[in-house]
Design an enzyme around this catalytic site. Structure first.
Site, PDB file in Angstrom:
ATOM      1  N   ARG A   1       0.825  -1.208   0.000  1.00  0.00           N
ATOM      2  CA  ARG A   1       0.000   0.000   0.000  1.00  0.00           C
ATOM      3  C   ARG A   1       0.859   1.257   0.000  1.00  0.00           C
ATOM      4  O   ARG A   1       0.539   2.239  -0.670  1.00  0.00           O
ATOM      5  CB  ARG A   1      -0.929  -0.001   1.221  1.00  0.00           C
ATOM      6  CG  ARG A   1      -1.818   1.238   1.334  1.00  0.00           C
ATOM      7  CD  ARG A   1      -2.758   1.145   2.507  1.00  0.00           C
ATOM      8  NE  ARG A   1      -3.776   0.131   2.298  1.00  0.00           N
ATOM      9  CZ  ARG A   1      -4.714  -0.198   3.204  1.00  0.00           C
ATOM     10  NH1 ARG A   1      -4.728   0.394   4.372  1.00  0.00           N
ATOM     11  NH2 ARG A   1      -5.602  -1.135   2.928  1.00  0.00           N
TER      12      ARG A   1
ATOM     13  N   HIS B   1      -6.023  -6.053  -2.566  1.00  0.00           N
ATOM     14  CA  HIS B   1      -6.856  -6.107  -1.374  1.00  0.00           C
ATOM     15  C   HIS B   1      -7.052  -7.526  -0.873  1.00  0.00           C
ATOM     16  O   HIS B   1      -7.659  -7.727   0.180  1.00  0.00           O
ATOM     17  CB  HIS B   1      -8.211  -5.454  -1.652  1.00  0.00           C
ATOM     18  CG  HIS B   1      -8.137  -3.958  -1.727  1.00  0.00           C
ATOM     19  ND1 HIS B   1      -9.195  -3.153  -2.111  1.00  0.00           N
ATOM     20  CD2 HIS B   1      -7.109  -3.104  -1.468  1.00  0.00           C
ATOM     21  CE1 HIS B   1      -8.819  -1.884  -2.084  1.00  0.00           C
ATOM     22  NE2 HIS B   1      -7.563  -1.828  -1.701  1.00  0.00           N
TER      23      HIS B   1
ATOM     24  N   HIS C   1       0.566   4.239  -2.768  1.00  0.00           N
ATOM     25  CA  HIS C   1       0.286   5.624  -2.414  1.00  0.00           C
ATOM     26  C   HIS C   1       1.421   6.549  -2.836  1.00  0.00           C
ATOM     27  O   HIS C   1       1.200   7.741  -3.081  1.00  0.00           O
ATOM     28  CB  HIS C   1       0.026   5.751  -0.908  1.00  0.00           C
ATOM     29  CG  HIS C   1      -1.337   5.298  -0.501  1.00  0.00           C
ATOM     30  ND1 HIS C   1      -2.153   6.024   0.332  1.00  0.00           N
ATOM     31  CD2 HIS C   1      -2.050   4.180  -0.826  1.00  0.00           C
ATOM     32  CE1 HIS C   1      -3.299   5.389   0.507  1.00  0.00           C
ATOM     33  NE2 HIS C   1      -3.255   4.258  -0.188  1.00  0.00           N
TER      34      HIS C   1
ATOM     35  N   ASN D   1      -3.840   9.081   3.791  1.00  0.00           N
ATOM     36  CA  ASN D   1      -2.621   8.464   4.301  1.00  0.00           C
ATOM     37  C   ASN D   1      -2.527   8.411   5.816  1.00  0.00           C
ATOM     38  O   ASN D   1      -1.988   7.463   6.386  1.00  0.00           O
ATOM     39  CB  ASN D   1      -1.394   9.227   3.790  1.00  0.00           C
ATOM     40  CG  ASN D   1      -1.230   9.147   2.290  1.00  0.00           C
ATOM     41  OD1 ASN D   1      -1.685   8.195   1.659  1.00  0.00           O
ATOM     42  ND2 ASN D   1      -0.581  10.138   1.697  1.00  0.00           N
TER      43      ASN D   1
END
Length: 336
Positions: free
Chosen positions: A68, A199, A72, A100
């Site tokens: 992740r 996910h 990001h 975040n």
């Protein structure tokens, strides 16, 4: 009214096809190579792998956290390590952005890897490359596919708090908004559906799935006893009020294994996040629905596309950083 709906559907359908083509054409062409550190730091990949092994062995969830973190990073200014920068008097970082601040972790692990590499070959391996390699290793360590990682990124000397708030997808956004955010990065609809498959090892905060479980979850999941029990457990973890930081696995069946069961949840209408479930049950999910079905039934196809899309996402680079960027000594701060 019926003719208007058909017209609207056709517009959306052709828009998705157009976006898919444009996304492929706009993919960045960075100056990256597979052997970038072959002579300057030949043990770089091995050092990253060993640190990732130790971390994931002690806490399996760290695999999803690093993956992740990489995602990001790449969606803001390209994959330039800007997500790793702390706030200073002269620089506003991205860590406190809304998408975040409560969802990202793993910074200390990247610090440890960086310290090891600085001892081995000072000033050579960029933080952006470390994060990209670590994300690949994270996936492998929990059963996911391997891919070769092109290297040679520079670390940005800037960050963008505003772009972190604007560019990153959020759980409550509709399908077209999400598609547009991926297209903006040069990633296609196919890339989006495959990358969201990450996910399968992720966790979500109650704050991000409360609206879903108290909204249309029952409608999409049906009234099977299994779905009812699953929903009841989720509501116990995430009450109507409070408990915002309570977490639940996005893939309840195999939360620590990188596989295709996440897509099978979507087929049953049990996706935890609205943004995920929209890919299958949303009225506008023409192309995404077919891809969800494909990956739910064909793990090989999912693994192959995920690997290809991760390389493509990793190639979304900050072209400015190739001329003004650097190799940070400390991933949290620009060099003085």
């Amino acid at each position: 009214m019926a003719s208007f709906s058909v017209h609207c559907s056709l517009v959306v359908f052709f828009s998705l096809i157009f976006f898919n083509i444009i996304g492929s054409l706009n993919a960045a062409e960075p100056y990256l190579t597979l052997d970038y550190y072959a002579s300057t730091c030949p043990n770089a990949l091995e050092i990253v792998r060993k640190e990732m092994e130790c971390s994931v062995l002690s806490e399996t969830r760290m695999a999803a956290s690093v993956l992740r973190l990489h995602f990001h990073d790449c969606f803001v200014q390209g994959c330039d390590g800007s997500i790793l920068l702390d706030d200073t008097y002269t620089l506003k970082g991205e860590k406190e952005a809304s998408s975040n601040v409560n969802s990202l972790r793993g910074y200390e692990l990247i610090d440890r890897i960086k310290n090891k590499l600085e001892s081995e070959c000072p000033g050579v391996v960029s933080c952006a490359d470390i994060l990209t390699i670590a994300a690949r290793d994270a996936v492998i360590l929990v059963g996911g596919p391997y891919w070769d990682v092109p290297l040679g990124r520079k670390d940005s000397r800037t960050a963008s708090f505003s772009l972190a708030n604007e560019n990153l997808p959020t759980p409550d956004q509709g399908l077209l908004t999400l598609v547009n955010k991926f297209i903006y990065q040069g990633l296609s609809v196919t890339d989006m559906v495959a990358l969201v498959g990450a996910h399968t090892i992720g966790m979500a905060r109650c704050e991000n799935f409360r609206a879903r479980i108290y909204g249309d979850f029952q409608t999409t999941a049906g009234k099977s006893p299994l779905a009812g029990s699953h929903l009841s457990n989720l509501k116990n973890k995430c009450p109507v009020h409070g408990g915002d930081d309570n977490i639940a696995a996005l893939d309840q069946l195999t939360p620590n294994l990188f596989d295709n069961s996440f897509y099978q949840y979507l087929l049953r209408g049990e996706g935890l996040l609205n943004s995920d479930q929209e890919m299958y049950t949303g009225l506008l999910g023409f192309q995404t629905k077919d891809l969800v079905v494909k990956y739910a039934h064909d793990s090989v196809a999912f693994f192959q596309q995920f690997a290809d899309s991760m390389v493509k996402m990793g190639n979304v680079t900050n072209q400015e950083s190739f001329t003004t960027g650097e190799v940070r000594k400390n991933c949290r701060f620009v060099n003085t």
